[in-house]
Design an enzyme around this catalytic site. Structure first.
Site, PDB file in Angstrom:
ATOM      1  CE1 TYR A 285     -89.415  11.175  82.755  1.00  0.00           C
ATOM      2  CE2 TYR A 285     -87.342  10.241  81.994  1.00  0.00           C
ATOM      3  CZ  TYR A 285     -88.679  10.500  81.799  1.00  0.00           C
ATOM      4  OH  TYR A 285     -89.282  10.084  80.642  1.00  0.00           O
TER       5      TYR A 285
ATOM      6  CG  ASP B 200    -110.837  -0.277  79.071  1.00  0.00           C
ATOM      7  OD1 ASP B 200    -111.163   0.860  78.668  1.00  0.00           O
ATOM      8  OD2 ASP B 200    -110.736  -1.271  78.322  1.00  0.00           O
TER       9      ASP B 200
ATOM     10  CG  HIS C 267     -97.374  12.515  82.990  1.00  0.00           C
ATOM     11  ND1 HIS C 267     -97.055  11.261  82.534  1.00  0.00           N
ATOM     12  CD2 HIS C 267     -98.710  12.658  82.842  1.00  0.00           C
ATOM     13  CE1 HIS C 267     -98.166  10.671  82.109  1.00  0.00           C
ATOM     14  NE2 HIS C 267     -99.180  11.496  82.297  1.00  0.00           N
TER      15      HIS C 267
ATOM     16  CB  SER D   4     -90.894  15.207  81.893  1.00  0.00           C
ATOM     17  OG  SER D   4     -91.670  14.258  81.185  1.00  0.00           O
TER      18      SER D   4
END
Length: 149
Positions: free
Chosen positions: A24, A87, A100, A102
């Site tokens: 990360y 949802d 994201h 990664s």
């Protein structure tokens, strides 16, 4: 439409820069927030930047943001199992960019297969993965362009 963009971060991102820096990176979430705030200031929109380790809190934030100018979300571990978050994202009337740090698809080849299958992606306008924390900046640039259009 309000000129407010929400950047929402899921579980364990409070430890960004400390947790698995080889995956990360070493930037902290505070570093990411500072970069995002510079973009918001330059582009003239208000930024709401949050992190939670709790699914129910994330759902509430998404519901709050659903009629805003945009949502940038790094659902982190919620990506793989949170139908309530999915949802809530489906109710958004604004662009939703899933980020994201990664490359989850590449990680699925070398780690657990489930890492490459985010439940959130069908509710997203777009997905940015594998570009490190620069993915947040790219997501905000996209939302800013939409605001100008």
């Amino acid at each position: 439409m309000a000129r407010v963009v929400h950047v929402l971060n899921g579980p364990n991102l409070n430890l960004l820069g400390q947790r698995e820096p080889e995956v990360y990176g070493r930037d902290t979430l505070a570093d990411v927030e500072a970069r995002c705030r510079k973009i918001a200031e330059r582009e003239g929109f208000e930024l709401v930047f949050r992190q939670t380790n709790a699914e129910h809190e994330m759902v509430g934030w998404i519901q709050e943001a659903r009629q805003s100018a945009g949502v940038v979300i790094n659902p982190a571990g919620l990506s793989y199992n949170s139908v309530p978050v999915l949802d809530a994202l489906k109710m958004c009337e604004c662009p939703v960019v899933e980020v994201h740090i990664s490359n989850i698809h590449k990680r699925a080849e070398t780690e657990a297969r489930w890492r490459g299958e985010s439940l959130m992606s069908p509710a997203a306008t777009g997905v940015i993965a594998g570009l490190g924390v620069a993915g947040y900046e790219l997501a905000l640039e996209y939302v800013a362009r939409r605001l100008k259009a």
